[in-house]
Design an enzyme around this catalytic site. Sequence first.
Site, PDB file in Angstrom:
ATOM      1  N   TYR A  54      48.087  93.198  64.253  1.00  0.00           N
ATOM      2  CA  TYR A  54      46.670  93.540  64.357  1.00  0.00           C
ATOM      3  C   TYR A  54      46.196  94.415  63.207  1.00  0.00           C
ATOM      4  O   TYR A  54      45.021  94.364  62.828  1.00  0.00           O
ATOM      5  CB  TYR A  54      46.368  94.184  65.715  1.00  0.00           C
ATOM      6  N   ARG A  57      45.190  91.930  60.653  1.00  0.00           N
ATOM      7  CA  ARG A  57      43.929  91.309  61.036  1.00  0.00           C
ATOM      8  C   ARG A  57      42.761  92.263  60.780  1.00  0.00           C
ATOM      9  O   ARG A  57      41.694  91.863  60.336  1.00  0.00           O
ATOM     10  CB  ARG A  57      43.954  90.902  62.511  1.00  0.00           C
ATOM     11  N   ASP A  90      35.881  90.701  65.617  1.00  0.00           N
ATOM     12  CA  ASP A  90      35.363  91.373  64.425  1.00  0.00           C
ATOM     13  C   ASP A  90      33.969  91.928  64.689  1.00  0.00           C
ATOM     14  O   ASP A  90      33.395  91.711  65.759  1.00  0.00           O
ATOM     15  CB  ASP A  90      35.345  90.401  63.228  1.00  0.00           C
ATOM     16  N   HIS A 105      36.358  89.629  74.182  1.00  0.00           N
ATOM     17  CA  HIS A 105      37.806  89.804  74.012  1.00  0.00           C
ATOM     18  C   HIS A 105      38.194  91.094  73.306  1.00  0.00           C
ATOM     19  O   HIS A 105      39.304  91.223  72.819  1.00  0.00           O
ATOM     20  CB  HIS A 105      38.387  88.592  73.269  1.00  0.00           C
ATOM     21  N   GLY A 171      30.337  77.644  66.749  1.00  0.00           N
ATOM     22  CA  GLY A 171      31.693  77.853  66.264  1.00  0.00           C
ATOM     23  C   GLY A 171      32.761  77.989  67.319  1.00  0.00           C
ATOM     24  O   GLY A 171      33.786  78.624  67.084  1.00  0.00           O
ATOM     25  N   THR A 172      32.543  77.402  68.478  1.00  0.00           N
ATOM     26  CA  THR A 172      33.574  77.405  69.507  1.00  0.00           C
ATOM     27  C   THR A 172      33.629  76.038  70.160  1.00  0.00           C
ATOM     28  O   THR A 172      32.594  75.424  70.441  1.00  0.00           O
ATOM     29  CB  THR A 172      33.347  78.483  70.576  1.00  0.00           C
ATOM     30  N   SER A 173      34.831  75.563  70.400  1.00  0.00           N
ATOM     31  CA  SER A 173      35.021  74.256  71.029  1.00  0.00           C
ATOM     32  C   SER A 173      34.962  74.342  72.544  1.00  0.00           C
ATOM     33  O   SER A 173      35.109  73.336  73.231  1.00  0.00           O
ATOM     34  CB  SER A 173      36.373  73.662  70.603  1.00  0.00           C
TER      35      SER A 173
END
Length: 230
Positions: A54, A57, A90, A105, A171-173
Site C-alpha cells: 500500500y 500504491r 485515491d 472502499h 469506469g466500472t464493469s
Amino acid sequence: MRKNLVVLTGAGISAESGIPTFRGTDGLWEGHDVMEVASPQGWAKNQSLVLDFYNQRRKAVLDAEPNEAHKMLAELEKDYDVQIITQNIDDLHERGGSSKVLHLHGEIKKARSCVDENLIYELNGWEIKEGDLCEKGSQLRPHIVWFGEMVPMIEPAARITAKADVLLVVGTSLQVYPAASLIHEVQRNIPIYVIDPSTPEYYGTNQITAIAKGAVEGMKEAKEKLIASC
C-alpha cells in the site's frame, strides 16, 4: 430545484490518470495473490508485505493528477447536485474539484487503528511504517476495506442512490459486490448512463444508455447529454 446526479465510479477513471488497476487477468495484484496483500489474513501473516504494497500504491496516487473525466464531473456541479460514490481509494475526485465524494472502499491517504476503527488519521507522506502506532498503542493499518471485511459505507451509498434523478456509472464493469448492487437501488424509469469500453449488450435498454468508451471520451459524450436534459 436542481436534479440529483449520482455518479458511481471505478478503477477505469483512475486508470486514465496512470494509476494501474493492479488486479490482472490472472487475479494477481503486482504479482501477489490478492489475499496476501488485501485481506485480514494477509495482514495477520505479513504486516510488512501489506504495508509495503500500500505504500507503493500511495506513492503512485501522490504522483498522479486528475484527468479530464474527473474535472468534467466537477463541472457538472454547475447544473446538477452531484454526489460521487467511488470504489477508488485515491483522492483524484477531490483534487479534480468534486465537492461531495463518498469512498466505498476506504482512502489510501489515511491510516487507522487496528483496535478502534473510529481512530482514523490523515497521512502526511506516502508511508505507514511498522511501529507507527495509534493513540491506543496499536499498529496503524491502511484505511482500506479488505476482502472479507464489511463495507460500512454501502448503506449510506444505497440511500443516496435511491434518491437519484439520474445515475451515471464511469469506469466500472459492475462486477464487484456489494458496489455492483447499487445500480438496482435507483427508482424505476430513472435514466442510467454507463461509460465503460466493455459495456454488456443488455445495457442497451430504455432505462440504461451504454457509452462504450473510456472514461475521458465517454464523459465528453455523457456531459453533453446530461446538460441537454437537465
